[in-house]
Design a protein around this motif. Structure first.
Motif, mmCIF file in Angstrom:
data_model
loop_
_atom_site.group_PDB
_atom_site.id
_atom_site.type_symbol
_atom_site.label_atom_id
_atom_site.label_comp_id
_atom_site.label_asym_id
_atom_site.label_seq_id
_atom_site.Cartn_x
_atom_site.Cartn_y
_atom_site.Cartn_z
ATOM 1 N N ARG A 22 7.731 26.559 75.762
ATOM 2 C CA ARG A 22 8.211 27.729 75.223
ATOM 3 C C ARG A 22 9.145 27.496 74.254
ATOM 4 O O ARG A 22 9.202 28.428 73.086
ATOM 5 C CB ARG A 22 8.776 28.454 76.449
ATOM 6 C CG ARG A 22 9.670 29.613 76.082
ATOM 7 C CD ARG A 22 10.524 30.351 77.162
ATOM 8 N NE ARG A 22 11.780 29.589 77.468
ATOM 9 C CZ ARG A 22 12.567 29.818 78.376
ATOM 10 N NH1 ARG A 22 12.422 30.538 79.327
ATOM 11 N NH2 ARG A 22 13.675 28.753 78.625
ATOM 12 N N GLN A 23 10.144 26.355 74.472
ATOM 13 C CA GLN A 23 11.196 26.077 73.366
ATOM 14 C C GLN A 23 10.604 25.682 72.066
ATOM 15 O O GLN A 23 10.757 26.183 71.105
ATOM 16 C CB GLN A 23 12.012 25.243 73.877
ATOM 17 C CG GLN A 23 13.025 25.507 75.042
ATOM 18 C CD GLN A 23 13.673 26.897 74.659
ATOM 19 O OE1 GLN A 23 13.784 27.533 73.721
ATOM 20 N NE2 GLN A 23 14.406 27.277 75.728
ATOM 21 N N ARG A 24 9.629 25.014 72.068
ATOM 22 C CA ARG A 24 9.110 24.660 70.654
ATOM 23 C C ARG A 24 7.803 23.708 71.133
ATOM 24 O O ARG A 24 7.914 22.660 71.408
ATOM 25 C CB ARG A 24 9.880 23.701 70.077
ATOM 26 C CG ARG A 24 9.727 23.631 68.416
ATOM 27 C CD ARG A 24 10.543 24.196 67.788
ATOM 28 N NE ARG A 24 10.084 24.003 66.212
ATOM 29 C CZ ARG A 24 9.731 25.311 65.524
ATOM 30 N NH1 ARG A 24 9.935 26.157 65.888
ATOM 31 N NH2 ARG A 24 9.122 24.984 64.330
ATOM 32 N N GLU A 25 6.639 24.116 70.803
ATOM 33 C CA GLU A 25 5.321 23.525 71.170
ATOM 34 C C GLU A 25 5.192 22.292 70.507
ATOM 35 O O GLU A 25 4.937 21.323 70.962
ATOM 36 C CB GLU A 25 4.137 24.445 70.642
ATOM 37 C CG GLU A 25 3.658 25.427 71.517
ATOM 38 C CD GLU A 25 2.611 26.041 70.942
ATOM 39 O OE1 GLU A 25 2.458 27.351 71.028
ATOM 40 O OE2 GLU A 25 1.514 25.723 70.663
ATOM 41 N N LEU A 26 5.761 22.118 69.173
ATOM 42 C CA LEU A 26 5.456 20.896 68.420
ATOM 43 C C LEU A 26 6.223 19.841 69.067
ATOM 44 O O LEU A 26 5.800 18.655 69.234
ATOM 45 C CB LEU A 26 5.944 20.983 66.989
ATOM 46 C CG LEU A 26 5.414 20.075 65.915
ATOM 47 C CD1 LEU A 26 3.845 20.260 66.077
ATOM 48 C CD2 LEU A 26 5.764 20.481 64.711
ATOM 49 N N ALA A 27 7.667 20.185 69.341
ATOM 50 C CA ALA A 27 8.633 19.204 70.132
ATOM 51 C C ALA A 27 7.915 18.959 71.456
ATOM 52 O O ALA A 27 7.959 17.564 71.823
ATOM 53 C CB ALA A 27 9.751 19.866 70.172
#
Lengths: 374, 291
Positions: free
Chosen positions: A223-228
């Motif tokens: 949810r927060q950041r797919e890439l991370a």
């Protein structure tokens, strides 16, 4: 070895910071048992147990519906609140659960205690299929494919309902029996209430546990950041599909329960509006919060009925009854807008703020946002 | 091949195209899925029902249509200014949910004012018809196709040659850079919302050449939404082929397979197209972003 800082005087006994954890056991505890927390839990359990004796049959029925909706809302919370994937087709999972349970009874004569888990499996399967586009599609587009799921399932359901009606006759003989759970039957509203409350308690515990597991943390990471998340080794597509499957399972369970509760199913009840009502539940409750899903479900189910009662009490039926539907919709829309604009953390955020105020009482330190905690 | 099928597909495509245009224009400039659009369309249709009586003269019809267009644009402005601008900086998912809330507000208004009323908008020229390739072609079958073509072409020209159109393209390309170059992003956003809502009004007139105005308009508009996605949410060039593809698939299904499945066809096309081309037929690949 360094000894932990010693807090002296009153502060040690009375106002220990709730965030000061001195060993790993407390850090890992699912429920950090403090005195006030146990008291709140005890009062809640007492209130929940005593509710049937305090409320009349009508409001007991309302809470039953709200509790069924809470199970469905927890499912949506997993995929939309925790994994951050917009799901516009949650009603489809409920439809799958409801029709699967009804079909198992009508074709094979299987009771609820088999049909319930079976409906969960069916919901999970459909959920996983609905999540499959995640292998290729990301972001907004994925959310919209769930709209496709909604329409495709409803089209199939319509066909199936037509088939049921031609082979079993119309609505009268399509009804489901009083659920028999082996040890007891759910005859009265009160039986249903205790059954549903216990079941929801189990689901809440399961989802709470899920949230702190590795899978739950990967959901939040996605949810927060797919890439991370991907960089940290989270298999994003698989996590999303799992989230959709879990959401489908809980949706299916809620669908099966509501089919038995109403003693029948109709595909017309599972339209887009229902999907959106579920979204409203988790917004009003608070995106990503488990408590929020439950509070939101109660709020969304009970508000229109409360408005209806209020109109009746004020003696305005004559003037307003023909606009009742419009008023319900407007109240629904305005609360949604109000929460989005002024309380993005929802009811769970309100509760969190209240709690922070009480635990921190002599001080006014409120910087720890609920956003970070959930 | 039956000529009437082609005509049906073209008619449907024209309606879907204009509906999809409303979504695309908003999405390009503000990156928001405007789920309030079905509400705008429904409300416009109901108002048209009320203000255009059965025996209206053509002048009255066109005047009302113009007023409704202006009202639609105003409604778009209001939605943007009151609900969407305060949400700037919030997560995309909250913004989408806000447009959903706006949809329900608009539905509440339509429910309060019209209570599920339905009917036909009396169109001027509804008696005119010709014999063409062996089928009876009414003026009202051709008009939506022409109007849709004019609207799409007009918007393409607007985007290409006018100053505001260029600014809109700049904002679509990169809002931060556009703002640095002195483009008033909020003005552009408001303009996009106004145009989109006005297009919703156009669309309602196009659909009502074929059928009645009723609550079902919400579902129709959402099908326009799938067309926008099939074409690519931020792409104007993918829109026309997408509209033709979806409309053709739907008309063929309804005609040869099953009437009831027609409702689901656009969504099936959407799923298939997105699985092959995840950003639609001509959409630009976006950076990874959370919803």
């Amino acid at each position: 070895m360094q000894s932990p800082p010693v807090l002296r005087g009153r502060s040690r006994r009375w106002r220990r910071s709730p965030y000061l954890r001195t060993d790993y056991r407390r850090e890992l505890a699912l429920f950090p048992y403090s005195g006030p927390r146990l008291a709140v839990i005890a009062v809640t359990v007492l209130l929940v147990a005593a509710y049937p004796f305090l409320a009349d049959a009508y409001w007991l029925g309302v809470i039953n519906l709200a509790v069924i909706a809470a199970i469905g809302a927890l499912g949506l919370q997993i995929v939309t609140g925790m994994a951050g994937q917009l799901s516009l087709g949650h009603a489809a999972f409920l439809a799958v659960g409801g029709f699967f349970a009804a079909g198992l009874y009508l074709h094979l004569g299987l009771p609820l205690w088999i049909a319930g888990p079976a409906a969960m499996l069916a919901g999970a399967t459909v959920g996983a299929i609905a999540g499959l586009p995640a292998l290729r599609i990301r972001g907004f587009y994925l959310g919209i494919t769930t709209l496709a799921v909604q329409y495709v399932i409803i089209a199939i359901g319509l066909k199936y309902q037509g088939y049921l009606q031609t082979s079993f006759g119309t609505s009268g003989s399509l009804s489901l029996p009083i659920p028999d759970l082996g040890l007891f039957t759910l005859t009265s509203t009160m039986d249903w209430y205790y059954f549903l409350v216990v079941l929801t308690g189990v689901v809440i515990l399961a989802v709470t546990n899920l949230k702190r597991s590795a899978l739950g943390r990967s959901l939040l990471a996605v949810r927060q950041r797919e890439l991370a998340a991907e960089a940290l080794g989270v298999n994003v597509a698989r996590v999303k599909i799992t989230a959709f499957a879990l959401s489908g399972a809980l949706g299916g369970l809620a669908g099966a329960l509501s089919a038995y509760y109403y003693r029948g199913v109709g595909i017309e009840d599972f339209d887009l509006l229902l999907s959106v009502e579920y979204l409203a539940m988790i917004i009003v409750g608070g995106l990503g919060s488990i408590l929020g899903a439950v509070l939101g479900a109660v709020f969304v189910i009970a508000t229109p009925l409360l408005v209806g009662q209020l109109i009746a009490v004020l003696g305005l039926e004559g003037v307003l009854s023909q606009h009742l539907r419009a008023i319900e919709l407007a109240v629904f829309a305005l609360t949604m807008i109000g929460f989005l604009l002024f309380e993005p953390d929802g009811l769970a955020g309100v509760w969190q703020r209240l709690k922070t105020y009480v635990t921190r009482w002599p001080f006014k330190y409120t910087a720890m946002s609920t956003q970070a905690k959930r | 091949m039956d000529f009437s099928i082609i005509l049906d597909a073209l008619k449907l495509a024209s309606v879907y195209g204009v509906l999809a245009l409303g979504f695309v224009i908003v999405y390009r400039t503000s990156r928001v899925l405007n789920l309030a659009q079905p509400g705008v369309v429904l409300l416009a249709g109901l108002m048209a029902l009320t203000f255009i009586p059965r025996d209206a003269t053509p002048t009255r019809f066109w005047l009302t249509a113009l007023v409704l267009l202006a009202l639609g644009a105003l409604a778009g402005l209001a939605l943007y200014a009151l609900l969407l601008r305060p949400m700037a900086g919030q997560s995309h998912i909250s913004q989408v949910l806000m447009t959903l809330a706006a949809l329900f507000l608009l539905q509440a208004i339509s429910e309060a004012g019209w209570r599920g009323e339905s009917g036909f908008i009396p169109m001027p020229g509804r008696q005119v018809a010709w014999e063409l390739f062996g089928t009876n072609v009414r003026l009202l079958d051709v008009a939506p196709i022409v109007v849709a073509a004019v609207v799409v072409a007009g918007l393409a020209l607007f985007y290409r040659y006018s100053r505001s159109g260029r600014q809109m393209r700049a904002v679509a390309e990169n809002p931060a850079l556009a703002a640095r170059r002195g483009i008033n992003i909020e003005k552009i956003g408001a303009m996009a919302w106004a145009i989109a809502a006005a297009l919703g009004v156009v669309a309602v007139f196009l659909t009502s050449t074929q059928g009645s105005v009723s609550l079902l308009l919400v579902g129709t508009t959402l099908k326009g939404f799938t067309v926008a996605l099939v074409g690519g949410l931020d792409s104007l060039s993918g829109l026309v082929p997408a509209a033709l593809l979806v409309a053709a698939a739907e008309v063929v299904t309804v005609r040869f397979i099953d009437q009831q499945l027609g409702e689901a066809v656009p969504y099936v096309v959407l799923l298939v197209v997105l699985l092959v081309k995840p950003w639609g037929l001509a959409g630009t690949r976006e950076e990874l972003d959370r919803v």
